[in-house]
Design a protein around this motif. Structure first.
Motif, mmCIF file in Angstrom:
data_model
loop_
_atom_site.group_PDB
_atom_site.id
_atom_site.type_symbol
_atom_site.label_atom_id
_atom_site.label_comp_id
_atom_site.label_asym_id
_atom_site.label_seq_id
_atom_site.Cartn_x
_atom_site.Cartn_y
_atom_site.Cartn_z
ATOM 1 N N CYS A 70 0.798 -1.231 0.000
ATOM 2 C CA CYS A 70 0.000 0.000 0.000
ATOM 3 C C CYS A 70 0.833 1.286 0.000
ATOM 4 C CB CYS A 70 -0.927 0.018 1.224
ATOM 5 S SG CYS A 70 -2.176 -1.301 1.217
ATOM 6 N N LEU A 71 2.005 1.267 0.618
ATOM 7 C CA LEU A 71 2.830 2.480 0.677
ATOM 8 C C LEU A 71 3.436 2.765 -0.689
ATOM 9 C CD1 LEU A 71 4.600 1.788 4.076
ATOM 10 C CD2 LEU A 71 3.167 3.785 3.593
ATOM 11 N N PRO A 72 3.340 3.980 -1.184
ATOM 12 C CA PRO A 72 3.824 4.277 -2.533
ATOM 13 C C PRO A 72 5.337 4.393 -2.649
ATOM 14 C CG PRO A 72 2.873 6.243 -1.532
ATOM 15 C CD PRO A 72 2.591 5.108 -0.586
ATOM 16 N N ASN A 73 6.047 4.639 -1.539
ATOM 17 C CA ASN A 73 7.485 4.928 -1.608
ATOM 18 C C ASN A 73 8.173 4.242 -0.435
ATOM 19 O OD1 ASN A 73 10.002 5.984 -2.116
ATOM 20 N ND2 ASN A 73 9.446 8.113 -1.697
ATOM 21 N N ARG A 74 8.472 2.948 -0.605
ATOM 22 C CA ARG A 74 8.950 2.186 0.539
ATOM 23 C C ARG A 74 10.071 1.231 0.159
ATOM 24 N NH1 ARG A 74 6.911 -0.052 -3.464
ATOM 25 N NH2 ARG A 74 5.748 -2.000 -3.312
ATOM 26 N N GLU A 75 10.868 0.917 1.177
ATOM 27 C CA GLU A 75 11.851 -0.155 1.117
ATOM 28 C C GLU A 75 11.598 -1.053 2.324
ATOM 29 O OE1 GLU A 75 15.878 1.213 0.792
ATOM 30 O OE2 GLU A 75 15.349 2.775 -0.668
ATOM 31 N N ARG A 76 12.155 -2.258 2.268
ATOM 32 C CA ARG A 76 11.950 -3.181 3.378
ATOM 33 C C ARG A 76 13.253 -3.901 3.698
ATOM 34 N NH1 ARG A 76 6.945 -7.525 3.789
ATOM 35 N NH2 ARG A 76 7.642 -8.650 5.659
ATOM 36 N N VAL A 77 13.486 -4.110 4.980
ATOM 37 C CA VAL A 77 14.684 -4.801 5.418
ATOM 38 C C VAL A 77 14.320 -5.752 6.548
ATOM 39 C CG1 VAL A 77 15.287 -2.947 7.045
ATOM 40 C CG2 VAL A 77 17.056 -4.503 6.256
ATOM 41 N N GLU A 78 14.954 -6.918 6.553
ATOM 42 C CA GLU A 78 14.788 -7.854 7.661
ATOM 43 C C GLU A 78 16.050 -7.818 8.513
ATOM 44 O OE1 GLU A 78 14.985 -12.456 7.527
ATOM 45 O OE2 GLU A 78 12.824 -11.967 7.516
ATOM 46 N N ILE A 79 15.882 -7.627 9.819
ATOM 47 C CA ILE A 79 17.018 -7.577 10.735
ATOM 48 C C ILE A 79 17.332 -9.004 11.177
ATOM 49 C CG2 ILE A 79 17.948 -6.575 12.841
ATOM 50 C CD1 ILE A 79 17.203 -4.545 10.620
ATOM 51 N N PRO A 80 18.523 -9.516 10.874
ATOM 52 C CA PRO A 80 18.827 -10.917 11.180
ATOM 53 C C PRO A 80 19.074 -11.153 12.663
ATOM 54 C CG PRO A 80 20.756 -9.836 10.273
ATOM 55 C CD PRO A 80 19.634 -8.831 10.193
ATOM 56 N N THR A 81 18.989 -12.414 13.049
ATOM 57 C CA THR A 81 19.262 -12.879 14.418
ATOM 58 C C THR A 81 18.607 -11.991 15.463
ATOM 59 O OG1 THR A 81 21.374 -11.669 14.562
ATOM 60 C CG2 THR A 81 21.437 -13.945 13.723
ATOM 61 N N SER A 82 17.362 -11.626 15.229
ATOM 62 C CA SER A 82 16.660 -10.715 16.132
ATOM 63 C C SER A 82 15.201 -11.118 16.226
ATOM 64 C CB SER A 82 16.750 -9.276 15.606
ATOM 65 O OG SER A 82 16.013 -8.388 16.416
ATOM 66 N N SER A 83 14.601 -10.831 17.410
ATOM 67 C CA SER A 83 13.156 -10.894 17.538
ATOM 68 C C SER A 83 12.628 -9.458 17.550
ATOM 69 C CB SER A 83 12.753 -11.677 18.795
ATOM 70 O OG SER A 83 13.278 -11.065 19.950
ATOM 71 N N HIS A 84 11.422 -9.249 18.041
ATOM 72 C CA HIS A 84 10.699 -7.997 17.858
ATOM 73 C C HIS A 84 11.504 -6.748 18.242
ATOM 74 C CE1 HIS A 84 7.271 -5.334 17.575
ATOM 75 N NE2 HIS A 84 7.255 -5.096 18.869
ATOM 76 N N THR A 85 12.149 -6.745 19.395
ATOM 77 C CA THR A 85 12.865 -5.542 19.854
ATOM 78 C C THR A 85 14.269 -5.545 19.273
ATOM 79 O OG1 THR A 85 11.552 -5.595 21.881
ATOM 80 C CG2 THR A 85 13.433 -4.110 21.853
ATOM 81 N N VAL A 86 14.386 -5.094 18.043
ATOM 82 C CA VAL A 86 15.654 -5.153 17.311
ATOM 83 C C VAL A 86 16.718 -4.266 17.937
ATOM 84 C CG1 VAL A 86 14.591 -5.809 15.125
ATOM 85 C CG2 VAL A 86 14.817 -3.377 15.711
ATOM 86 N N THR A 87 16.318 -3.219 18.659
ATOM 87 C CA THR A 87 17.288 -2.319 19.272
ATOM 88 C C THR A 87 18.070 -3.001 20.386
ATOM 89 O OG1 THR A 87 15.541 -1.507 20.749
ATOM 90 C CG2 THR A 87 15.974 -0.239 18.740
ATOM 91 N N VAL A 88 17.558 -4.116 20.876
ATOM 92 C CA VAL A 88 18.255 -4.892 21.899
ATOM 93 C C VAL A 88 18.926 -6.112 21.281
ATOM 94 C CG1 VAL A 88 17.965 -6.296 23.982
ATOM 95 C CG2 VAL A 88 16.751 -4.115 23.773
ATOM 96 N N ASP A 89 18.208 -6.822 20.408
ATOM 97 C CA ASP A 89 18.705 -8.093 19.876
ATOM 98 C C ASP A 89 19.819 -7.924 18.848
ATOM 99 O OD1 ASP A 89 16.945 -9.423 21.464
ATOM 100 O OD2 ASP A 89 15.481 -9.849 19.902
ATOM 101 N N ASN A 90 19.707 -6.927 17.990
ATOM 102 C CA ASN A 90 20.742 -6.699 16.980
ATOM 103 C C ASN A 90 20.806 -5.207 16.645
ATOM 104 O OD1 ASN A 90 22.691 -6.982 15.040
ATOM 105 N ND2 ASN A 90 21.658 -8.597 13.903
ATOM 106 N N PRO A 91 21.217 -4.402 17.626
ATOM 107 C CA PRO A 91 21.183 -2.948 17.429
ATOM 108 C C PRO A 91 22.078 -2.463 16.300
ATOM 109 C CG PRO A 91 22.411 -3.520 19.414
ATOM 110 C CD PRO A 91 21.733 -4.767 18.959
ATOM 111 N N ASN A 92 23.244 -3.096 16.130
ATOM 112 C CA ASN A 92 24.168 -2.621 15.106
ATOM 113 C C ASN A 92 23.559 -2.737 13.717
ATOM 114 O OD1 ASN A 92 26.688 -1.474 14.408
ATOM 115 N ND2 ASN A 92 27.482 -3.472 13.837
ATOM 116 N N ALA A 93 22.967 -3.889 13.424
ATOM 117 C CA ALA A 93 22.345 -4.077 12.110
ATOM 118 C C ALA A 93 21.180 -3.116 11.910
ATOM 119 C CB ALA A 93 21.875 -5.519 11.958
ATOM 120 N N TYR A 94 20.385 -2.910 12.952
ATOM 121 C CA TYR A 94 19.240 -2.012 12.840
ATOM 122 C C TYR A 94 19.698 -0.577 12.596
ATOM 123 C CZ TYR A 94 15.041 0.610 14.029
ATOM 124 O OH TYR A 94 13.981 1.483 14.006
ATOM 125 N N GLU A 95 20.656 -0.117 13.382
ATOM 126 C CA GLU A 95 21.152 1.250 13.229
ATOM 127 C C GLU A 95 21.753 1.463 11.833
ATOM 128 O OE1 GLU A 95 22.291 1.033 17.932
ATOM 129 O OE2 GLU A 95 23.880 1.074 16.414
#
Length: 299
Positions: free
Chosen positions: A264-289
């Motif tokens: 539905c979003l007209p201007n989007r990208e998508r990324v999956e953060i590996p080795t992480s569950s919902h709270t990516v800032t804790v599970d894999n902060p480096n990849a998320y940042e």
């Protein structure tokens, strides 16, 4: 075609930052009045503003590790949403899931701080609020990064909607426990449903205390259902570049929501953060940042 990217940075330890004492952080607190309510926030850096929006059972402290990383390039601002610590809180107050209200608060916060346009980084129910904000105030957004918003309205009309929602059936028991005041049982139940089995036990003592500090807004959720619905038509109004992120190990419900947002979003990208569950800032902060900073650099 949707743009998907994969990041495989190693997990980066942020335990030292996560254990910063409240007294040290409290010295940096600022406050701003919006819509008759006072919001607390912290900020670092200079330049173009980036506003961070926390999820449920959280507050501005969830972004402690991220602010220094973004402050080297931006004016990074993390605030506590209405009815979350250290703001005035009450189980009879604004629910965590009142995404429309929290979205308007975000617009008012930006205006109060003198910003006509902002970048937004948002997580979970905060990301749901950021979607409402961006749909209603599209001219205020430079770019937007949302991690796993519980925008369940996006699932309306799917033939397998009931099957998808079964994954979150345990939230009913968590709500009942919190409604009854049994926070010691309700908080772990909520965290384990959203983050997967064992998610609560993996959290640091600082994060568990943050969850307890913010239980009022989720107790309000248990009392004041149903909540507003974010739709595909609303998503189509968001013209700013939007990064959709989900976590490799998170409940599939979040992935289904992002599938619909991606359509539905007209201007989007998508990324999956590996080795992480919902709270990516804790599970894999480096990849998320790295994912968000790279996206902002492009947009």
């Amino acid at each position: 075609m949707p743009v998907r990217k994969a990041f495989s940075f190693p997990i980066f330890a942020v335990i030292g930052l996560a254990l910063v004492t409240e007294s040290a952080v409290a010295d940096e607190l600022k406050r701003v009045s919006i819509n008759g309510y006072e919001l607390a926030y912290v900020e670092q850096g200079q330049g173009e503003p980036v506003v961070f929006v926390h999820g449920g059972l959280q507050d501005y402290r969830m972004w402690r590790a991220q602010l220094p990383k973004f402050a080297s390039r931006y004016r990074a601002i993390a605030y506590s949403r209405r009815n979350n610590y250290p703001n005035a809180v009450s189980p009879e107050g604004t629910p965590d899931g009142a995404a429309d209200v929290h979205g308007e608060d975000l617009a008012a916060l930006a205006n109060a701080l003198g910003f006509s346009k902002i970048r937004v980084v948002a997580h979970s129910s905060g990301a749901h609020a950021a979607l409402f904000f961006a749909a209603k105030h599209p001219d205020m957004i430079v770019s937007l990064a949302v991690n796993e918003p519980p925008a369940l309205g996006m699932l309306s009309g799917l033939p397998n909607r009931a099957e998808i929602l079964k994954e979150f059936a345990g939230l009913g028991a968590a709500r009942e426990a919190l409604k009854a005041g049994d926070v010691q049982r309700g908080i772990p139940m909520f965290v384990d449903v959203v983050g997967g089995p064992g998610a609560y036990e993996r959290r640091s003592d600082a994060d568990k205390k943050m969850n307890l500090d913010n239980v009022s807004s989720y107790q309000a959720d248990a009392i004041k259902l149903p909540r507003p619905i974010f739709t595909c038509e609303m998503a189509k109004a968001i013209t700013a570049p939007t990064l959709l992120s989900d976590a490799e190990r998170s409940p599939r419900l979040f992935h289904h929501v992002l599938d619909q947002l991606e359509d539905c979003l007209p201007n989007r990208e998508r990324v999956e953060i590996p080795t992480s569950s919902h709270t990516v800032t804790v599970d894999n902060p480096n990849a998320y940042e790295q994912a968000v900073l790279a996206f902002f650099a492009r947009h």
